[in-house]
Motif scaffolding. Structure first.
Motif, short mmCIF file in Angstrom:
data_model
loop_
_atom_site.label_atom_id
_atom_site.label_comp_id
_atom_site.label_asym_id
_atom_site.label_seq_id
_atom_site.Cartn_x
_atom_site.Cartn_y
_atom_site.Cartn_z
N SER A 1 -75.85 -12.30 -32.28
CA SER A 1 -74.51 -12.78 -32.65
C SER A 1 -73.59 -11.58 -32.84
CB SER A 1 -74.58 -13.61 -33.94
OG SER A 1 -73.29 -13.93 -34.39
N SER B 1 -71.00 -12.12 -34.88
CA SER B 1 -70.34 -12.53 -36.12
C SER B 1 -70.95 -11.77 -37.27
CB SER B 1 -70.50 -14.04 -36.33
OG SER B 1 -70.19 -14.40 -37.66
N GLU C 1 -73.00 -14.20 -39.53
CA GLU C 1 -74.27 -14.63 -38.95
C GLU C 1 -75.25 -13.45 -38.87
OE1 GLU C 1 -73.72 -16.57 -35.25
OE2 GLU C 1 -72.35 -18.09 -36.03
N THR C 2 -74.76 -12.27 -38.54
CA THR C 2 -75.64 -11.11 -38.43
C THR C 2 -76.25 -10.77 -39.78
OG1 THR C 2 -74.41 -10.20 -36.56
CG2 THR C 2 -75.73 -8.66 -37.85
N HIS D 1 -61.20 -6.70 -40.52
CA HIS D 1 -61.16 -6.07 -39.20
C HIS D 1 -60.60 -4.66 -39.27
CE1 HIS D 1 -61.84 -10.20 -38.19
NE2 HIS D 1 -60.60 -10.56 -38.43
N ALA E 1 -69.97 -5.89 -34.35
CA ALA E 1 -69.34 -7.17 -34.65
C ALA E 1 -67.95 -6.97 -35.24
CB ALA E 1 -70.22 -7.97 -35.61
N ARG E 2 -67.81 -5.96 -36.11
CA ARG E 2 -66.49 -5.67 -36.70
C ARG E 2 -65.50 -5.25 -35.63
NH1 ARG E 2 -63.59 -1.45 -37.62
NH2 ARG E 2 -65.24 -0.08 -36.84
N ALA F 1 -64.66 -8.21 -33.49
CA ALA F 1 -63.76 -9.13 -34.19
C ALA F 1 -62.34 -8.57 -34.22
CB ALA F 1 -64.28 -9.37 -35.61
N ALA G 1 -64.67 -16.78 -26.35
CA ALA G 1 -64.92 -15.77 -27.38
C ALA G 1 -63.71 -14.86 -27.53
CB ALA G 1 -66.16 -14.96 -27.04
#
Length: 808
Positions: free
Chosen positions: A259, A261, A264-265, A292, A418-419, A422, A458
């Motif tokens: 993932s 996210s 979720e991670t 972010h 992920a960051r 995002a 996404a």
């Protein structure tokens, strides 16, 4: 009775000879006849040297005699002429006498291979009980210990003498029951047990126990009766722990990449740690990650973290702080991981600067041990992961901390990715949303709703766009376009085209003329892009359609005349749902896609009844893989009819239509714009045709005042009278003859229009103090909210808008 062929002293194998001191055979056993392949009649009376393969070696054999009882090895000749090796043992039956003939000896013999086999088996069994690397235990048929080679467990808590004891007398009953069940299976079936992992804990000092790899096989008497069972066991606790750590690391590597996210991670990270490594786990992430933004550097003094995930408790609401709660940590917790209480064997300096034990995550929880490791990536502190052990589990050690730090380092990279993802997605979505209008609009001309589904769900960006543009005189423009390709490049191109369409729409151009200007723009952008990519002007440009290909449908609708005009640049025609429920596609001739250039766009005009629904869409809604385009368009027309688009809210209709028609996953971007037409009633508009004579200016003022009085808009009479007077005067003065048309429209604003046959656009200028004229348009701009002019097929129209009294 069955006899064993493996015991050299068994009567069926050992050969017995009775000899005197001179070596003469006095008697023999049946086994001797078999071993020497001679009958008793042939053996008795013969001397032993005669049986040897080499009779001359007899003195040498006798010379090796080392006592009254002695052994040797000889080669004897068989009756058939062959040879065989025999091991013999000499046993004196009576003290040796002076008369050697009176002495008697018992000579036992057995085949050499059988003796070697027996000696090997004996040595093997002896060494099993002497060695200490592999545990060896013998049980009788009642599973009582008969013999062991060493202590069963490598720690204290066992009786000194285990003989005759059963496992349940010194092991935990549960552990003993599991082992005895498997040993009974071996006793009953004879099927060996191979390498079964068994947890072993003593009753006196259970601790965390040890893991034993247990193997077992059944023991039988020579006659086949079951004697018992033998078990071999090896302590594999360290190997299994190492394997568990390796498996956990592999599982973490696989799970953490599932993932992009952060939530979720981090939850996956907590779930991986429990229950293999810890009983409870919590992950705290820097606040900046959720915003972010770049988190603070690791050497920063303080960090604000937010609890992102927990695992290992049934009631997660009891975790302190709860998920989403913030906590402030000091830099001392950031540089490295630490364990509490300190592992045994660590020096006094190993924990210098490390914080004390963290409070238990659940109030009143009996925490046995804990450890924490930071989440760092690219020199930034992203957060930390904390684990706790409770109950009887052993405290964390240095190996556990090393494993947690390794997992944390891998998790930190995923969290950072992920960051960053995002942040980029947030920027892309913000860009896309800034380039698109609201999903629903309300104007005097139409009520609209839209549905927008990019292929890149996404990233949230694509090349499709739509727009609802208010025009002058209560008219509206509906636009749907599709740029070839996906992603940011298509989005950037879409933004350019949407801006261009809005700019051209503000000029009140006809649909075909607007698309012509838009086509020129795309052609110029293609040349610019080709020059940039090839690095030099004059290089051969790429295909326009390949570079910046786009389609566009532009529609205008006038609620007063109920006239609709449209033109298409390679775009599918709109669907029209009439108030009577019939649906059809407008017969519009699609021109070439934008950027091809040199070909005209054909306009189409039609009258639309109020309450009709126009459906503008992109080809992603009607084009299906392995399906004909006509089938997709027929499905859309049918779905619009069955969805009751005439009476239901357009937002609900749009979602339902797209959900039913758009495939999943999408192969192309999908956009649907629904517009329900409205009309300005005859009572809300007034139109007068005036002669091009300055004397009619006074009549125009009177007509305006009288009409505003009928509408109850006397508050606007003075300004509207002045505006109409100036516009009519200018039209008569500069139009060059021809009738002048004056029109008032009451919608959400009051619109005043003056049309004349001249194509000369008015120009507002600042008049000098000595000039008598030149101040009309400047005065109009001050008195109205908006004003402008547009070309028509018969000249031009100048229009103004004023807010109605009481409107905000």
């Amino acid at each position: 009775m069955a006899r064993s062929n493996e015991d050299p002293l068994d009567a069926g194998n050992a050969a017995g000879l009775l000899v005197d001191g001179a070596g003469t055979i006095l008697g023999c056993t049946p086994a001797a006849e078999t071993l020497l392949t001679r009958p008793a009649e042939d053996l008795c009376g013969r001397r032993l040297p005669e049986l040897l393969a080499d009779p001359a070696g007899w003195p040498g054999i006798m010379a090796r005699r080392d006592g009254p009882v002695w052994e040797g090895r000889v080669a004897v000749r068989e009756a058939g002429g062959g040879e065989s090796d025999i091991v013999f043992r000499v046993l004196p039956l009576a003290p040796e006498q002076q008369d050697r003939g009176a002495s008697r000896f018992l000579l036992l013999g057995a085949p050499w291979p059988l003796v070697v086999r027996w000696r090997q088996d004996h040595a093997f069994m002896q060494e099993l009980f002497l060695q200490e690397r592999v545990g060896f235990a013998m049980f009788d048929r009642e599973l009582r210990l008969v013999r062991t080679n060493t202590q069963l467990l490598p720690y204290t808590g066992l009786p000194d003498d285990l003989g005759g004891l059963r496992l349940a007398e010194f092991l935990w009953s549960e552990d003993a029951r599991v082992i005895e069940e498997r040993l009974r299976d071996v006793l009953a079936t004879g099927t060996p047990l191979v390498s079964m992992d068994a947890l072993v804990r003593t009753r006196i000092e259970p601790g965390t126990g040890r893991i034993m790899a247990l193997s077992a096989f059944r023991l039988q008497e020579p006659d086949g009766r079951v004697m018992g069972v033998t078990a071999l066991f090896t302590d594999v606790t360290d190997q299994r722990s190492a394997q568990e750590r390796l498996d956990l690391l592999h599982r973490a590597t696989a799970v953490l990449g599932n993932s992009l996210s952060v939530a979720e991670t981090t939850q996956d990270l907590a779930d991986v740690l429990v229950p293999v490594l810890a009983d409870l786990a919590a992950v705290d992430i820097a606040e900046a990650v959720f915003a972010h933004e770049e988190p603070g550097p690791a050497h920063q003094r303080h960090h604000v973290l937010r609890r992102s995930a927990v695992a290992g408790t049934a009631d997660r609401q009891e975790i302190v702080p709860r998920v989403g709660g913030a906590l402030r940590v000091d830099i001392s917790e950031a540089p490295r991981g630490h364990v509490w209480p300190r592992p045994a064997g660590h020096g006094p300096d190993d924990t210098d600067g490390a914080p004390g034990p963290m409070p238990p995550p659940v109030p009143g929880l009996d925490v046995r041990s804990g450890m924490s490791a930071p989440l760092r990536a690219r020199g930034k502190l992203l957060g930390r992961v904390t684990a706790w052990r409770t109950g009887r589990r052993r405290p964390f050690g240095a190996d556990d901390l090393a494993l947690l730090e390794e997992v944390a380092s891998r998790a930190a990279l995923v969290v950072d990715n992920a960051r960053r993802y995002a942040r980029e997605r947030h920027a892309s979505v913000s860009l896309q949303r800034s380039l698109l209008p609201p999903t629903t609009t309300e104007t005097a001309a139409v009520q609209s709703a839209s549905v927008y589904h990019p292929t890149d769900a996404a990233g949230g960006v694509s090349g499709d766009w739509f727009d609802v543009i208010p025009l002058s005189s209560a008219r509206v423009a509906l636009v749907v376009g599709d740029v070839v390709g996906h992603g940011l490049q298509a989005t950037a191109m879409m933004g350019r085209l949407r801006t261009a369409v809005r700019t051209l729409a503000d000029l009140d151009l006809e649909p075909d003329e607007l698309l012509t200007h838009l086509d020129d723009l795309v052609s110029q952008l293609t040349i610019e892009s080709s020059t940039y990519e090839n690095g030099a002007a004059g290089s051969t440009p790429q295909s326009a359609y390949d570079s910046f290909g786009a389609t566009c449908l532009y529609v205008t609708y006038d609620p007063v005349s109920r006239q609709c005009a449209m033109a298409s640049a390679g775009h599918p025609p709109p669907a029209l749902l009439a108030p009577d429920g019939t649906a059809r596609y407008v017969d519009v001739s699609p021109g070439p896609p934008l950027g091809v250039g040199g070909l005209p766009f054909e306009p189409v005009e039609l009258e639309i009844e109020p309450g009709s629904v126009l459906a503008l869409y992109t080809d992603g809604l009607v084009e299906r893989p392995r399906a004909d385009l006509d089938e997709g368009m027929a499905a859309l027309k049918k779905r619009l009819t069955t969805a009751n688009a005439l009476d239901r809210p357009l937002r609900d209709v749009g979602r339902e239509v797209v959900a039913d028609l758009a495939p999943s996953p999408l192969s192309d971007d999908v956009t649907l714009l629904l517009a329900r037409t409205r009309a300005v009633s005859a009572q809300d508009s007034a139109r007068w045709v005036l002669e091009p004579d300055p004397a009619v200016v006074a009549d125009a003022r009177a007509l305006v005042v009288r009409q505003l009085s009928r509408w109850g808009l006397d508050e606007l009479a003075f300004t509207t009278e002045l505006v109409a007077s100036e516009l009519v005067t200018n039209a008569i003065r500069y139009a060059g003859g021809g009738p002048v048309e004056l029109r008032l429209i009451r919608t959400s604003t009051l619109i005043c229009e003056v049309s004349d046959p001249s194509s000369t656009q008015p120009r507002m200028r600042r008049a000098r103090a000595t000039e008598e004229g030149g101040r009309g348009l400047f005065l109009i701009a001050q008195l109205t909210e908006r004003w402008g002019s547009r070309y028509t097929r018969h000249g031009k129209t100048i229009w103004t808008e004023q807010p109605l009294p009481g409107s905000s």
